[in-house]
Design a protein around this motif. Sequence first.
Motif, PDB file in Angstrom:
ATOM      1  N   UNK A  83      -5.563   8.434  -7.732  1.00 10.17           N
ATOM      2  CA  UNK A  83      -4.472   7.913  -6.908  1.00 10.17           C
ATOM      3  C   UNK A  83      -4.511   6.398  -6.803  1.00 10.17           C
ATOM      4  N   UNK A  84      -3.365   5.794  -7.088  1.00 15.87           N
ATOM      5  CA  UNK A  84      -3.192   4.363  -6.884  1.00 15.87           C
ATOM      6  C   UNK A  84      -2.805   4.161  -5.428  1.00 15.87           C
ATOM      7  N   UNK A  91       0.845  -1.195   0.000  1.00 15.87           N
ATOM      8  CA  UNK A  91       0.000   0.000   0.000  1.00 15.87           C
ATOM      9  C   UNK A  91       0.879   1.243   0.000  1.00 15.87           C
ATOM     10  N   UNK A  92       0.440   2.244  -0.741  1.00 15.32           N
ATOM     11  CA  UNK A  92       1.170   3.503  -0.838  1.00 15.32           C
ATOM     12  C   UNK A  92       0.566   4.589   0.049  1.00 15.32           C
ATOM     13  N   UNK A  93      -0.572   4.298   0.642  1.00 14.07           N
ATOM     14  CA  UNK A  93      -1.275   5.267   1.473  1.00 14.07           C
ATOM     15  C   UNK A  93      -1.264   4.765   2.917  1.00 14.07           C
ATOM     16  N   UNK A 102       2.728   4.504  -8.034  1.00 10.02           N
ATOM     17  CA  UNK A 102       2.041   4.668  -6.765  1.00 10.02           C
ATOM     18  C   UNK A 102       2.458   5.910  -6.009  1.00 10.02           C
ATOM     19  N   UNK A 103       3.624   6.443  -6.326  1.00  9.91           N
ATOM     20  CA  UNK A 103       4.096   7.640  -5.637  1.00  9.91           C
ATOM     21  C   UNK A 103       3.865   8.916  -6.445  1.00  9.91           C
ATOM     22  N   UNK A 104       3.207   8.794  -7.597  1.00 13.39           N
ATOM     23  CA  UNK A 104       2.899   9.987  -8.391  1.00 13.39           C
ATOM     24  C   UNK A 104       1.650  10.647  -7.832  1.00 13.39           C
ATOM     25  N   UNK A 105       1.719  11.927  -7.595  1.00 10.32           N
ATOM     26  CA  UNK A 105       0.598  12.670  -7.047  1.00 10.32           C
ATOM     27  C   UNK A 105       0.335  13.917  -7.883  1.00 10.32           C
ATOM     28  N   UNK A 156       1.143  16.979 -17.054  1.00  9.29           N
ATOM     29  CA  UNK A 156       2.012  16.532 -15.957  1.00  9.29           C
ATOM     30  C   UNK A 156       2.685  15.207 -16.310  1.00  9.29           C
ATOM     31  N   UNK A 157       1.909  14.258 -16.842  1.00  9.89           N
ATOM     32  CA  UNK A 157       2.479  12.959 -17.206  1.00  9.89           C
ATOM     33  C   UNK A 157       3.545  13.103 -18.285  1.00  9.89           C
TER      34      UNK A 157
END
Length: 361
Positions: free
Chosen positions: A141-142, A61-63, A132-135, A195-196
């Motif tokens: 959000x993954x 999990x990233x959160x 997963x760390x891209x915001x 952004x991407x």
Amino acid sequence: MEPIFQALVAAVASFSAISLLFLAVLLLCRRRSPKPPPPFLSMSLSIAPSRPAAHGEESFTFDPSLPHVSLSDLAAATENFSPGRILGDGGFGFVYKAILPSGAPVAVKRLSPDLARFQGFREFRAEMETIGHIRHPNLARLLGYCAAGPDRLLIYEFLPGGSLDQRIHDPDPDPPLSWSARLRVLRGVASGLAFLHEDCRPSIIHRDIKASNVLLDGDLDARIADFGLARMLETSQSHVSTLEAAGTLGYMAPEYREGVTTASAKGDVYSFGALAVEILTGRRPSWPVKGDDGVEMGMVKWARRAVVAGRGMEILDPLINKEGVMDAEVMAVLVVAYRCTDEVPKSRPSMGMVVKHLNNL
């Protein structure tokens, strides 16, 4: 006999002295030997890995607010992936609404098992951990993933507004998206794509921009989904990796349909242009449209003709309340779509330029 007895006594005395000396040295060495490590150092060797695994299962999990979840947890949270829980589907698999034991709603994407045959698990894990760390405010959000054998499940934040496809093409929308809401959605999608393409390192090409991959939150702000499933395009001065072209009929850039097999940011730009026409007109890009001469043509071609003829308001979605909507603003958005859907990839603007144009309206 006396000399023999004396020799025996001397031998015993010598043996005793040597034995005592050996014992003294042994005790001294034991006193100087290092102490065993303190308990906390020993415990550090048995710390559980960050990805608890059982029977070949791995999850992450990233959160911090999301507890560890297993494949069985997600199966239970989706009622064993019940059709009644399906939120949408795409080229990579179905998306289900899940209610975790904590009561939190999430969206679970169950990837097609075929993907496991073409992508190794290490590669999958590396891509998921990067993404997963891209915001960004306009990217869904993954939150984490769970994988076991051919099963690969992605856990996304749940967005109550549903997909843009549902909101545009619902036969009985309540209420239909207003002009200002559609313009806000377009700005959000453009910002997320820019952004991407321009801010991520390495850049990320989505490859499948379409209405069903745009999700809406409670305030109708747009979030691009499924960008995590597109392979990253690594660029450097000496190398550009190839990225397989992909897409959905109606949104796919013409160069892909004509046999170009390498995806690019310009392909995403074309898909955005088709999406912009869809948002403005309420028509599906994959459905043909009859022109004034009665000849059927693709939606993009039909809209481009309307732009050239200056008939922007005529092709606007009839569900939009046109009160207060300015013709000049509609035409300005259609001109952006026109430029994005140019047949020549080099003639299309970058998404950064598109963001500037839309924000200036």
